[in-house]
Motif scaffolding. Structure first.
Motif, short mmCIF file in Angstrom:
data_model
loop_
_atom_site.label_atom_id
_atom_site.label_comp_id
_atom_site.label_asym_id
_atom_site.label_seq_id
_atom_site.Cartn_x
_atom_site.Cartn_y
_atom_site.Cartn_z
N VAL A 1 1.05 -1.20 -0.11
CA VAL A 1 -0.12 0.07 -0.07
C VAL A 1 0.88 1.13 0.12
O VAL A 1 0.62 2.14 -0.65
CB VAL A 1 -0.90 -0.13 1.33
CG1 VAL A 1 -1.61 1.31 1.23
CG2 VAL A 1 -1.93 -1.13 1.08
N ARG A 2 1.99 1.12 0.51
CA ARG A 2 2.97 2.46 0.88
C ARG A 2 3.33 2.85 -0.67
O ARG A 2 3.73 3.74 -1.13
CB ARG A 2 4.30 2.02 1.73
CG ARG A 2 4.56 3.44 2.29
CD ARG A 2 5.68 3.21 3.48
NE ARG A 2 5.07 2.28 4.28
CZ ARG A 2 5.75 1.24 4.95
NH1 ARG A 2 6.82 0.78 4.36
NH2 ARG A 2 5.24 0.24 6.05
N LYS A 3 3.54 1.60 -1.56
CA LYS A 3 4.22 1.75 -2.91
C LYS A 3 3.17 2.44 -3.80
O LYS A 3 3.43 3.18 -4.80
CB LYS A 3 4.62 0.53 -3.53
CG LYS A 3 5.63 -0.04 -2.93
CD LYS A 3 5.90 -1.27 -3.64
CE LYS A 3 7.40 -2.35 -3.08
NZ LYS A 3 7.27 -3.41 -3.81
N GLN A 4 1.63 2.55 -3.29
CA GLN A 4 0.57 2.92 -4.31
C GLN A 4 0.25 4.29 -3.64
O GLN A 4 -0.98 4.88 -3.90
CB GLN A 4 -0.39 2.10 -3.87
CG GLN A 4 -0.33 0.60 -4.44
CD GLN A 4 0.24 0.30 -5.61
OE1 GLN A 4 0.05 1.33 -6.64
NE2 GLN A 4 1.10 -0.38 -6.01
N VAL A 5 0.89 4.99 -2.94
CA VAL A 5 0.74 6.43 -2.27
C VAL A 5 0.55 7.31 -3.52
O VAL A 5 1.45 7.41 -4.36
CB VAL A 5 1.48 6.74 -1.17
CG1 VAL A 5 1.67 8.38 -0.96
CG2 VAL A 5 1.73 6.12 0.08
N GLY A 6 -0.58 8.01 -3.68
CA GLY A 6 -0.58 9.06 -4.73
C GLY A 6 -1.25 8.58 -5.87
O GLY A 6 -1.86 9.17 -6.78
#
Length: 104
Positions: free
Chosen positions: A43-48
């Protein structure tokens, strides 16, 4: 009295082994005791980005929400969810309730 101590020590060792064996069985079957370590990183990789999160609610229903990920850590994600045509709201989602992530 010393026999009681030795017996207790042996029982603790036996139970300790059983706990580790059960944790390994849960991990092998995809039931992770202790949280969602890998999901927080994903989920952190999908920020933005805009993603579709499939969530399991407390009453067992599964629902999909299209939202933009604003921030994430190991246990929580802050998302901007579309509630209608021009109605958006920020929501804090626990990652334990996330079942699937689809990247748009």
């Amino acid at each position: 009295m010393e026999y009681f101590g030795i017996f207790s020590f042996v029982m603790v060792l036996a139970l300790y082994g059983k706990v580790h064996r059960l944790e390994r069985i849960l991990r092998d079957n995809g039931i992770r005791p202790g949280g969602t370590a890998g999901l927080g990183e994903q989920v952190r990789k999908q920020v933005g980005r805009t993603v579709e999160l499939t969530l399991e609610t407390s009453d067992g229903d599964i629902m999909g929400k299209q939202c933009k990920v604003l921030d994430a850590d190991e246990t929580w994600a802050l998302v901007l969810a579309n509630e209608g045509k021009k109605n958006e709201c920020e929501k804090l989602i626990r990652l334990d309730s996330v079942k699937q992530i689809k990247v748009k």
